[in-house]
Design an enzyme around this catalytic site. Structure first.
Site, PDB file in Angstrom:
ATOM      1  N   ASN A  41       0.938  -1.295   0.082  1.00 38.64           N
ATOM      2  CA  ASN A  41       0.066  -0.018   0.254  1.00 38.64           C
ATOM      3  C   ASN A  41       0.912   1.339  -0.228  1.00 38.64           C
ATOM      4  O   ASN A  41       1.806   1.400   0.499  1.00 38.64           O
ATOM      5  CB  ASN A  41      -1.091   0.183   1.255  1.00 38.64           C
ATOM      6  CG  ASN A  41      -0.437  -0.163   2.542  1.00 38.64           C
ATOM      7  OD1 ASN A  41       0.793  -0.975   2.599  1.00 38.64           O
ATOM      8  ND2 ASN A  41      -1.108   0.249   3.422  1.00 38.64           N
ATOM      9  N   GLU A  43       0.436   5.323   0.783  1.00 40.31           N
ATOM     10  CA  GLU A  43      -0.487   6.379   1.168  1.00 40.31           C
ATOM     11  C   GLU A  43       0.151   7.746   0.695  1.00 40.31           C
ATOM     12  O   GLU A  43       1.390   7.847   0.444  1.00 40.31           O
ATOM     13  CB  GLU A  43      -0.799   6.398   2.457  1.00 40.31           C
ATOM     14  CG  GLU A  43      -1.361   5.017   2.698  1.00 40.31           C
ATOM     15  CD  GLU A  43      -1.684   4.665   4.493  1.00 40.31           C
ATOM     16  OE1 GLU A  43      -1.063   5.668   5.348  1.00 40.31           O
ATOM     17  OE2 GLU A  43      -2.287   4.048   5.021  1.00 40.31           O
ATOM     18  N   CYS A  52      -4.102   0.496  -2.462  1.00 33.42           N
ATOM     19  CA  CYS A  52      -4.032  -0.646  -1.663  1.00 33.42           C
ATOM     20  C   CYS A  52      -2.686  -1.450  -2.426  1.00 33.42           C
ATOM     21  O   CYS A  52      -2.494  -1.393  -3.688  1.00 33.42           O
ATOM     22  CB  CYS A  52      -5.246  -1.285  -1.905  1.00 33.42           C
ATOM     23  SG  CYS A  52      -6.395  -0.582  -0.955  1.00 33.42           S
ATOM     24  N   GLU A  54      -2.961  -4.495  -3.193  1.00 30.25           N
ATOM     25  CA  GLU A  54      -3.484  -5.443  -4.445  1.00 30.25           C
ATOM     26  C   GLU A  54      -3.385  -4.730  -5.645  1.00 30.25           C
ATOM     27  O   GLU A  54      -3.181  -5.355  -6.523  1.00 30.25           O
ATOM     28  CB  GLU A  54      -4.884  -5.910  -3.861  1.00 30.25           C
ATOM     29  CG  GLU A  54      -4.929  -6.829  -2.462  1.00 30.25           C
ATOM     30  CD  GLU A  54      -5.207  -5.931  -1.363  1.00 30.25           C
ATOM     31  OE1 GLU A  54      -4.807  -4.753  -1.297  1.00 30.25           O
ATOM     32  OE2 GLU A  54      -5.906  -6.528  -0.452  1.00 30.25           O
ATOM     33  N   CYS A  88     -10.590  -3.021  -4.344  1.00 29.89           N
ATOM     34  CA  CYS A  88      -9.541  -4.216  -4.783  1.00 29.89           C
ATOM     35  C   CYS A  88     -10.280  -5.523  -5.435  1.00 29.89           C
ATOM     36  O   CYS A  88      -9.962  -6.018  -6.272  1.00 29.89           O
ATOM     37  CB  CYS A  88      -8.650  -4.712  -3.682  1.00 29.89           C
ATOM     38  SG  CYS A  88      -7.347  -3.135  -3.417  1.00 29.89           S
TER      39      CYS A  88
HETATM   40  N1  THU Z   1      -5.156  -1.492   2.375  1.00 26.43           N
HETATM   41  C1  THU Z   1      -4.745  -2.336   1.587  1.00 26.43           C
HETATM   42  O1  THU Z   1      -3.551  -2.082   1.191  1.00 26.43           O
HETATM   43  N2  THU Z   1      -5.451  -3.501   1.239  1.00 26.43           N
HETATM   44  C2  THU Z   1      -6.712  -3.726   1.607  1.00 26.43           C
HETATM   45  O2  THU Z   1      -7.153  -4.833   1.132  1.00 26.43           O
HETATM   46  C3  THU Z   1      -7.175  -3.187   2.915  1.00 26.43           C
HETATM   47  C4  THU Z   1      -6.522  -1.794   3.100  1.00 26.43           C
HETATM   48  C5  THU Z   1      -4.298  -0.557   2.937  1.00 26.43           C
HETATM   49  C6  THU Z   1      -5.108   0.953   2.538  1.00 26.43           C
HETATM   50  C7  THU Z   1      -4.591   1.890   3.524  1.00 26.43           C
HETATM   51  O3  THU Z   1      -3.110   2.298   3.248  1.00 26.43           O
HETATM   52  C8  THU Z   1      -4.417   0.940   4.607  1.00 26.43           C
HETATM   53  O4  THU Z   1      -4.279  -0.354   4.398  1.00 26.43           O
HETATM   54  C9  THU Z   1      -5.367   1.204   5.734  1.00 26.43           C
HETATM   55  O5  THU Z   1      -6.622   1.266   5.204  1.00 26.43           O
END
Ligand code: THU
Length: 128
Positions: A41, A43, A52, A54, A88
């Protein structure tokens, strides 16, 4: 699910750029040729433009020519294993179809699902 794919997801998680949530996720997507495409992920300061793990893995794979996929491993450090978010699930369905999805945490706990069970009645190109 091969251990190497689980380990790839756990390793990818270490690169997570999660300065705001501190919630690190890794993904490892295996294509039909056995190539592994990883993602974490990412941000940013707007929060809303977060990507995300995925979707990073899917978009990296597509951008490198992969078109057919076998399975994905998703790693997060939670006891109740972390499933893919709704956005995702949509992207995984459209680009990968009914994938085998294994969730894993750093202590080796795993759980395996089919995407069609996690994402019933999807909207996709067949409706257009
Ligand atoms: N996140 C993912 O990378 N994949 C998921 O399926 C759930 C959430 C990340 C997004 C964000 O950076 C952090 O987790 C909190 O939501």
């Amino acid at each position: 699910m091969p251990g190497s794919l689980l380990n790839a997801a756990l390793s990818a998680r270490e690169y997570a750029f999660a300065s705001f949530s501190h919630f690190k996720v890794g993904a490892a997507l295996e294509d039909a040729d056995g190539r592994i495409h990883t993602g974490c992920n990412v941000e940013n300061a707007t929060y809303g433009l977060t990507m995300c793990a995925e979707r990073v893995a899917v978009f990296k794979a597509i951008s490198e020519g992969a078109r057919k996929f076998r399975r994905i491993a998703i790693a997060a450090d939670t006891e109740t294993l972390t499933p893919p978010c709704g956005a995702c699930r949509q992207i995984l369905w459209e680009f990968c179809g009914d994938l085998e999805i294994t969730l894993v945490n750093p202590r080796g706990k795993t759980e395996t699902h089919r995407l069609k069970d996690l994402f019933p009645k999807p909207f996709d190109v067949s409706y257009l």
